[in-house]
Design an enzyme around this catalytic site. Structure first.
Site, short mmCIF file in Angstrom:
data_model
loop_
_atom_site.label_atom_id
_atom_site.label_comp_id
_atom_site.label_asym_id
_atom_site.label_seq_id
_atom_site.Cartn_x
_atom_site.Cartn_y
_atom_site.Cartn_z
N HIS A 249 0.87 -1.34 0.10
CA HIS A 249 0.02 -0.12 0.01
C HIS A 249 0.95 1.27 -0.08
O HIS A 249 1.84 1.33 0.72
CB HIS A 249 -0.91 -0.19 1.32
CG HIS A 249 -1.80 1.38 1.39
ND1 HIS A 249 -1.55 1.97 2.42
CD2 HIS A 249 -2.48 1.94 0.47
CE1 HIS A 249 -2.44 3.04 2.40
NE2 HIS A 249 -3.12 2.90 1.24
N SER A 250 0.54 2.20 -0.86
CA SER A 250 1.17 3.43 -0.79
C SER A 250 2.73 3.34 -1.05
O SER A 250 3.12 2.70 -2.07
CB SER A 250 0.86 4.37 0.61
OG SER A 250 1.33 5.68 0.48
N MET A 251 3.52 4.15 -0.31
CA MET A 251 5.02 3.91 -0.35
C MET A 251 5.56 2.52 -0.29
O MET A 251 6.64 2.44 -0.67
CB MET A 251 5.63 4.72 0.69
CG MET A 251 5.43 6.35 0.44
SD MET A 251 6.10 6.78 -1.33
CE MET A 251 7.85 6.68 -0.95
#
Length: 1011
Positions: A249-251
């Site tokens: 998720h995300s970074m």
């Protein structure tokens, strides 16, 4: 009356008006000419220099300049507030509304304590957990030993994310395998063992060292996870896993792509990546140069591997990037694109609006738990698993086929050419089958169910531009591809089920209801897709009579119209389209509507009194995969926004970038469509893409004003108040500034200029073309604009930056004035006497403190922390000068100089603050993270020397001759232009630019002899 005097005093302090501020006893007359040295001390109380006072008043006492500042402030703050209000409170409508359903699960987490210092050096900082869904998965521990019986999956959280975010997707996978396995097509699937990394909610996006630590830890974690399956007590006799599946998720998605570039990575340990709202295309923030360096390194590695047809990644690795679209207000959805990096054979980007049975945008955090999406993700993860292979996933080609079936709308070109299943022999004749001819319209309702259950389309009679279109609200219609297999009986056909060509589309829904779960069916396929068959048969034999039954089938040439309209055409007038009756689907291609910064509004009307079904509009672009279904189009204005060509995102110039709109409506009715620019939505979309401009553009304004202040100071010995200098620039050069910014915007979009800017870029991190592929280009400069029409945005953001600087300057001057008014007037000369008696002691202690700070930066704290100390010292310096000016009124130049420097340092502090957050977070959890590049003493020593010198109430010497003046002027102009052109994508470098400027100021104060 006292209140009025205070208000007047504050106003004079804000605008730095000369009235009653500079009297004839406060002017230093040690200067004998315009080029004399300027050095303010507490003892300079000579008689005034009449010519100097005249020059000062000629600059300061000009109301027109103050009005120019006021107009700029009102306009800039007005723009800023409009964008802020629209961003926070302007509602999204229609296809942009979130529609996620609620979920529940029964989570349990077992910490993997065996993964300790023996296996990784980061065991004290990070931890590993095993997720188990209660009531379905095996108990995580048995007599203290981990129980594993599935396929390993590793979840990587994002910036400040938690390992607990794994629960939604992991629970859905367990429920699918243990309770709904009958719907699985893959018979070699297995349950999944979800591991999750606990990073103590590290701020990954802020700090490159943190990204490296996480990637190194995860490589060690994969080695340890795979070793757990090699233990004899693991209950499986099948092939031991040699790789894990990664969900990030995300970074976390960027950390996942960074992992293969490290030395401790196990070759072949990851075959399948699935990322959610991960910024693959560009770093979301640029406060740390290490983050940009890691992006560059990672992208170059993946591009090199994918260009090598024999590499492991090219032949085995898939990466699916899912983004939530317009609802993601934390990360621009454009940043999730991977098309410039990864070929379609290995992955793609898809928006959640596109995915069947999801059809909704999802915000940055909800994307890990949204019910509709997690069901599709769990299906993908389980369907692509294979317990019999060491990789534990199906081969790449099959994996991509499953991904296309589950994550795409079904109307994309890349989705085609999937063979159907063998069905049966089918007998057709004139009694049971009717032949469909070109331009036929077939309509079926509960009252008009045909006696002949088969509708036959002779494929050979039509060319590729003829399309079979079918709309239905019934699930009981099939499409068959048939061939004449029996020559002795032409009525007997061998048929395959091609019903997978019929796709779900969202049904008209009531916005007052909580959910929309029902769908219609839509088929729109070229006859060319069926060329290997003799007939295509629409099978109505299993249709059920329902009160709202409706089926439309048409065979017609595609109504595809190319419209050559530009955004400039739509600014002040709308594009009108008339849709005559006769077609079930009408398609328009807007070849010049490709800029993601524009939003449009669409109105659909009809003269028909009744509608057999509610018409809807399909909006899509070809790259990335983004499809929106606009429902209820007759009831309200529809907003159209998309993620196509966007600022700072690499773009393949050989790909069609058109916006496509398709109206699906009753072929018996006519429709009228009107499209124009949506001004409010366009402004709303600016914030998410240009947040970093709030940091870079004000610095450009401040350094530009400082250049003018130093220029006047060197020539006339007057260091103007900041707002006065700004007012003079605005009132005199505003037109030049405006046209210069517009010209700069045009130049920065030229390939030749971009290559030149890259050549002189001190950071050298943002290449305008991607490696050897000159067709994939990017505009990293200024605002990253690709449209000349939007060049005016540069001036708008410059004005906003100017207004923010004026606002901060006003706040600082107000506090300074209040501080001055609060001083006890009886202690007028105390500070001067103290400074005279203790100068040597103060200097000794200051340099000792400076030495300790430098040692701390070298060993422990990042230089950004020392910079914050420098800002505090400069605040004290400004207050000290203010107190002396309030009593003796002889330090106006010194006050203006210190206040201007304080403005600059405060905006640089905004850039440095995220690194301090990372450092304090690590101190709070008692864990160390490498701050290698942040232990650079040279990045802070000049600033510390400058503010320390300012505390001694010294002004820089006026430069001798034109060469010295040129250095000051050109240095500050360069810093201003750098902030404008490179600043948004290189915010970290602005600190170093100010650091170099500080060294020059220190040199002017200490070593320069002046004139």
């Amino acid at each position: 009356m006292s209140f009025i005097r205070i208000a007047r005093s504050l106003a004079r302090g804000y605008y730095n008006l000369p009235t009653n501020i500079i009297d004839r006893t406060s002017i230093n007359t040690s200067r004998k000419d315009d080029d004399s040295d300027t050095k303010a001390t507490g003892s300079q109380l000579d008689s005034p220099d009449e010519e100097w006072l005249k020059d000062y008043n000629s600059f300061v006492n000009v109301r027109r300049r103050n009005r120019s500042v006021l107009r700029t402030f009102v306009f800039g703050i007005g723009l800023f507030l409009i964008i802020a209000i629209l961003t926070l409170w302007w509602p999204l409508t229609g296809a942009d509304l979130p529609q996620c359903h609620s979920i529940y699960m029964y989570p349990s987490y077992a910490r993997v304590d065996g993964f300790n210092e023996k296996f990784t050096s980061l065991a004290n900082k990070y931890h590993l957990y095993l997720y188990r869904e209660q009531g379905m998965d095996k108990e995580p521990l048995n007599n203290g030993e981990i129980q594993l019986d599935g396929i390993p999956v590793l979840f990587i959280p994002g910036n400040a994310g938690s390992y607990r975010q794994v629960r939604s997707i992991a629970a859905a996978c367990s429920e699918l395998y243990f309770k709904q396995s009958d719907i699985l097509i893959n018979k070699n699937a297995k349950n999944l063992d979800f591991f999750a990394a606990d990073f103590n909610e590290d701020f990954t996006a802020f700090h490159g060292g943190t990204m490296l630590d996480q990637a190194e830890y995860l490589n060690d974690a994969i080695r340890y996870i795979l070793s757990l399956y090699d233990q004899p007590d693991v209950s499986t006799t099948l092939a031991k896993p040699k790789s894990v599946i990664i969900v990030a998720h995300s970074m976390g998605g960027i950390v996942a792509r960074l992992m293969p570039t490290l030395k401790n990575h196990i070759h072949g340990s990851v075959h399948s990546y699935l990322t959610l709202s991960s910024p693959h295309a560009a770093a979301p923030i640029t406060f740390d140069g290490d983050v940009l360096q890691l992006y560059k390194r990672t992208n170059e590695y993946w591009k090199r591997e994918l260009n090598d047809k024999s590499s492991f990644i090219f032949n085995n690795v898939s990466l699916i990037s899912i983004t939530g679209g317009i609802q993601d207000t934390i990360l621009p959805a454009d940043y999730a694109m991977i098309e410039d990096l990864i070929p379609y054979s290995n992955g793609f980007t898809v928006h959640t609006n596109t995915i069947q049975d999801v059809w909704t945008p999802i915000d940055h955090l909800a994307i890990v738990w949204c019910k509709q999406l997690r069901e599709i993700i769990s299906r993908y993860l389980v369907e692509t698993s294979n317990i019999y292979l060491p990789s534990k996933v199906v081969p790449l080609e099959e994996r991509m086929k499953i991904a296309s079936q589950l994550f795409l709308s079904g109307f994309e070109d890349s989705y085609r050419n999937y063979s159907g299943e063998e069905l049966r022999n089918l007998t057709t004749n004139s009694e049971v089958s009717s032949e469909m001819k070109l331009n036929d319209i077939v309509k079926i309702t509960k009252d008009t169910i045909p006696d002949k259950p088969y509708l036959s389309v002779p494929v050979a009679q039509f060319d590729g531009n003829v399309f079979l279109t079918l709309f239905s609200n019934s699930d009981n219609i099939k499409i068959l591809g048939c061939a004449n297999s029996y020559r002795h009986d032409p009525t007997i056909h061998s048929c395959k089920d091609l019903s997978h060509f019929i796709k779900k589309v969202p049904r008209y829904f009531d916005p007052n209801k909580e959910h929309k779960t029902e769908s219609n069916k839509l088929l729109h396929t070229s006859i060319d897709e069926f060329k290997k068959y003799d007939f295509v048969i629409v099978d109505f034999s299993t249709i059920v009579e329902e009160h709202d039954l409706l089926v439309y089938a048409t065979l017609s040439r595609e109504e595809h119209t190319v419209i050559d309209v530009t955004p400039s055409n739509l600014l002040f007038m709308s594009q009108k389209i008339k849709v005559p009756p006769g077609a079930l689907m009408n398609k328009w291609e807007f070849i010049n509507l490709w800029d993601s910064l524009f939003a449009y509004k669409m109105n659909v009307d009809t003269t028909a009194m009744e509608q057999p079904f509610e018409p809807f509009v399909k909006q899509h672009i070809k790259e990335p995969f983004e499809t929106k279904w606009h429902l209820n189009v007759l009831e309200s204005t529809t907003s159209i926004s998309f993620h196509n060509i966007a600022p700072f995102i690499p773009t393949n110039e050989n790909i069609t970038r058109s916006l496509f709109l398709t109206l699906v409506g009753s072929p018996e009715n006519d429709y009228f469509i009107r499209i124009s620019v949506d001004y409010l939505m366009t402004l709303k979309l600016l914030y998410i893409r240009y947040r970093l401009a709030i940091a870079s553009f004000p610095i450009a304004v401040i350094t530009m004003v400082l250049a003018y202040q130093f220029y006047i100071y060197d020539r006339r010995g007057i260091f103007l108040p900041f707002v006065t200098a700004l007012g003079h620039l605005i009132s005199t050069y505003n037109t030049i500034i405006c046209f210069s910014l517009l010209g700069l915007s045009f130049l920065c979009d030229m390939k030749l200029v971009q290559n030149a800017l890259f050549a002189i870029d001190p950071s050298h991190l943002n290449k305008p073309y991607f490696n050897s592929n000159k067709d994939v280009r990017n505009n990293f400069y200024l605002l990253g604009l690709r449209s000349k029409l939007l060049g005016v945005l540069v001036y708008f953001f410059f004005t906003i930056g100017t207004a923010l600087v004026i606002l901060l300057n006003g706040i600082l001057l107000t506090f300074q004035k209040l501080f001055t008014m609060a001083i006890n007037l009886k202690r007028t000369n105390m500070l001067q006497n103290q400074r005279t008696n203790t100068t040597a002691i103060i200097t000794k202690w200051r340099f000792l403190a400076l030495f300790l700070i430098i040692i701390s930066v070298s060993t422990f704290i990042p230089y950004q922390m020392a910079f914050m100390l420098a800002v505090i010292i400069q605040v004290i310096n400004s207050l000290k000068v203010s107190s002396l000016s309030a009593r003796t009124k002889n330090h106006q130049n010194l006050l203006n100089f210190n206040m201007s420097l304080l403005l600059l340092l405060i905006f640089i502090a905004i850039i440095d603050f995220p690194i301090i957050i990372v450092f304090l977070h690590n101190v709070a959890i008692r864990c160390g993270t490498s701050f290698r590049s942040q232990h650079n003493c040279l990045a802070i020593i000049p600033i510390l020397l400058m503010v320390n010198n300012n505390s001694l109430l010294r002004l820089p010497n006026r430069t001798k001759g034109n060469k010295g003046r040129l250095v000051s002027l050109l240095g500050l102009i360069y810093l201003s232009l750098f902030s404008l052109i490179y600043g948004i994508r290189n915010l970290f470098w602005l600190h170093h630019g100010v650091n170099i400027f500080s060294m020059w100021v220190f040199y002017l104060t200490i070593f320069s002899k002046g004139s």
